[in-house]
Enzyme design. Sequence first.
Site, PDB file in Angstrom:
ATOM      1  CG  ASP A   1     -34.412 -30.915  10.523  1.00  8.29           C
ATOM      2  OD1 ASP A   1     -34.839 -29.975  11.212  1.00  8.29           O
ATOM      3  OD2 ASP A   1     -33.583 -31.749  10.954  1.00  8.29           O
ATOM      4  CB  SER A   2     -39.321 -27.918  11.636  1.00  4.86           C
ATOM      5  OG  SER A   2     -39.050 -26.809  10.802  1.00  4.86           O
TER       6      SER A   2
ATOM      7  CG  ASP B   1     -32.211 -27.556   9.352  1.00  6.72           C
ATOM      8  OD1 ASP B   1     -31.049 -27.447   9.786  1.00  6.72           O
ATOM      9  OD2 ASP B   1     -33.201 -27.759  10.080  1.00  6.72           O
TER      10      ASP B   1
ATOM     11  CE  LYS C   1     -31.259 -24.763  11.696  1.00  8.74           C
ATOM     12  NZ  LYS C   1     -31.197 -26.076  12.395  1.00  8.74           N
TER      13      LYS C   1
ATOM     14  CD  GLU D   1     -30.671 -30.447  14.914  1.00  5.41           C
ATOM     15  OE1 GLU D   1     -30.485 -31.425  15.672  1.00  5.41           O
ATOM     16  OE2 GLU D   1     -31.780 -30.131  14.456  1.00  5.41           O
TER      17      GLU D   1
ATOM     18  CD  GLU E   1     -34.861 -25.587  18.766  1.00  5.28           C
ATOM     19  OE1 GLU E   1     -34.116 -25.824  17.798  1.00  5.28           O
ATOM     20  OE2 GLU E   1     -36.011 -26.071  18.882  1.00  5.28           O
TER      21      GLU E   1
HETATM   22  O1  KIV Z   1     -35.912 -27.382  11.437  1.00  7.28           O
HETATM   23  C1  KIV Z   1     -36.094 -26.291  11.974  1.00  7.28           C
HETATM   24  O2  KIV Z   1     -37.047 -25.564  11.699  1.00  7.28           O
HETATM   25  C2  KIV Z   1     -35.122 -25.885  12.966  1.00  7.28           C
HETATM   26  C3  KIV Z   1     -35.613 -24.958  14.027  1.00  7.28           C
HETATM   27  C4  KIV Z   1     -36.398 -25.730  15.022  1.00  7.28           C
HETATM   28  C5  KIV Z   1     -34.502 -24.262  14.660  1.00  7.28           C
HETATM   29  O3  KIV Z   1     -34.015 -26.339  12.957  1.00  7.28           O
END
Ligand code: KIV
Length: 279
Positions: A45-46, A84, A114, A116, A183
């Site tokens: 989600d970056s 994500d 994934k 968090e 992280e």
């Molecule tokens: O969104 C992402 O790229 C991530 C990384 C910062 C671990 O979750």
Amino acid sequence: MKKKSRFDLQKKKDAGEKAVWITAYDYATAMFAEQAGMDMILVGDSLGMCIYGYEGTVPVTMDQCICHCEAVRRAAAQTFIIGDMPFLSYQVSVEEAVRNAGRFHKEAGVDAIKLEGGMRVIPQIRAICDGGMLVMGHIGLTPQSSGQLGGFKAQGRTAETARALLEDAKAIEEAGAFALLVEAVPPEVCKVIRDELSIPVYSIGAGMDADGQLMISSDVLGIFQAFTPKFVKKYADLGSEIQKAFKAYADDVRQGRFPEEIHTYKMVEGEFSKFMDKI
Ligand code: KIV
């Protein structure tokens, strides 16, 4: 090359081999990542910051994530792809978490998702795993809760917070996650977590004593300009290269050096005079 499964990733850990993965959000980057032999690709989600220019990841939606996962899947058919889960796609209820994890699989064909968090997302991790899907946990600096953490700051730097991270990690493994990402945590804390868990423990900014490393493609390539975390190593300066290329193109057009004859199409022999006759 055959696509890796969770068992290949586990075997890599057990053999002491490092896994390497990178984020990708678009077709071209994912294609290059697969060609470079990445073990996994994260459609993080970056993308909110790297693609859409948001200040953080909070505004990112499920539809945006699915759309980018689809493009990455098309480009990297042989690579293990992780979707994500964006902010509010799993926090509200266990049911929504399972439904949204399912969307990543049904609509974008990812191999795993994934999410968090530690203790507070254990019911979600368990339910998604019970739904037959693979979950990777993510602890330490969790950007979706950067407000609570006081910004994008390293975590686990005191005995008490390091102990809390270890408890989170153990609970995530116990809930059924196939792997864990840590992280922005001191290396010695990540090492203890890695040694205490049997699933692979990967690092982004958590040092060398992990089962593999993740980096953000925009950082590795030097195209994300807003800020650079301490843990980033730039392997290229594509930002400057892109700027140079765009400027050279603009100069060429303005000075009449582009296009040249070689960049043009020819009319069929004799057609130009017929065309002009009727003007
Ligand atoms: O969104 C992402 O790229 C991530 C990384 C910062 C671990 O979750």
